[in-house]
Each structure stands twice: as C-alpha cells, then as structure tokens.
Design a protein around this motif. Structure first.
Motif: not given
Length: 60
Positions: A10-13, A24-28
């Motif tokens: 899981y990415r949070i910018d 952005t979730c692992h599923c896109g």
C-alpha cells in the motif's frame, strides 16, 4: 509505503503544497483524501470501495 502481513503493498504519498494524501492500493486503485484515517480505512477495506460493484445477474 507499507505492506500487509500477506505481502500486499500500500502506498500513500503526500501531495506537496497541499493537505492531500494520495493512496495507491496493491490492486492499482487510487484514492485521495485529506484525512489520514480515511485513507487507511479505504486501503484496508480492500476490495470494498475500490471499484464499482459488479452487476448482479438474475438467479433462475
């Protein structure tokens, strides 16, 4: 960036110059929010809230 126990990423910018977080979730799937709690709830609710529900077919 963070990962779950199952290895999903899981990415949070943070968007510089704003109070907006972009995840952005692992599923896109992507989501933006100002509240960090809202962002994590959205991510951890996977797959609920990530895409439109599939149309329900007629059961015969």
């Amino acid at each position: 960036m963070s990962s779950s126990p199952t290895g999903e990423i899981y990415r949070i910018d943070w968007l510089p110059g704003t109070d907006v977080l972009h995840g952005t979730c692992h599923c896109g799937a992507e989501h933006s929010a100002q509240d960090p709690i809202e962002m994590w709830e959205w991510m951890l609710a996977h797959p609920e809230g990530h895409s439109p529900s599939a149309p329900q077919g007629n059961s015969s």
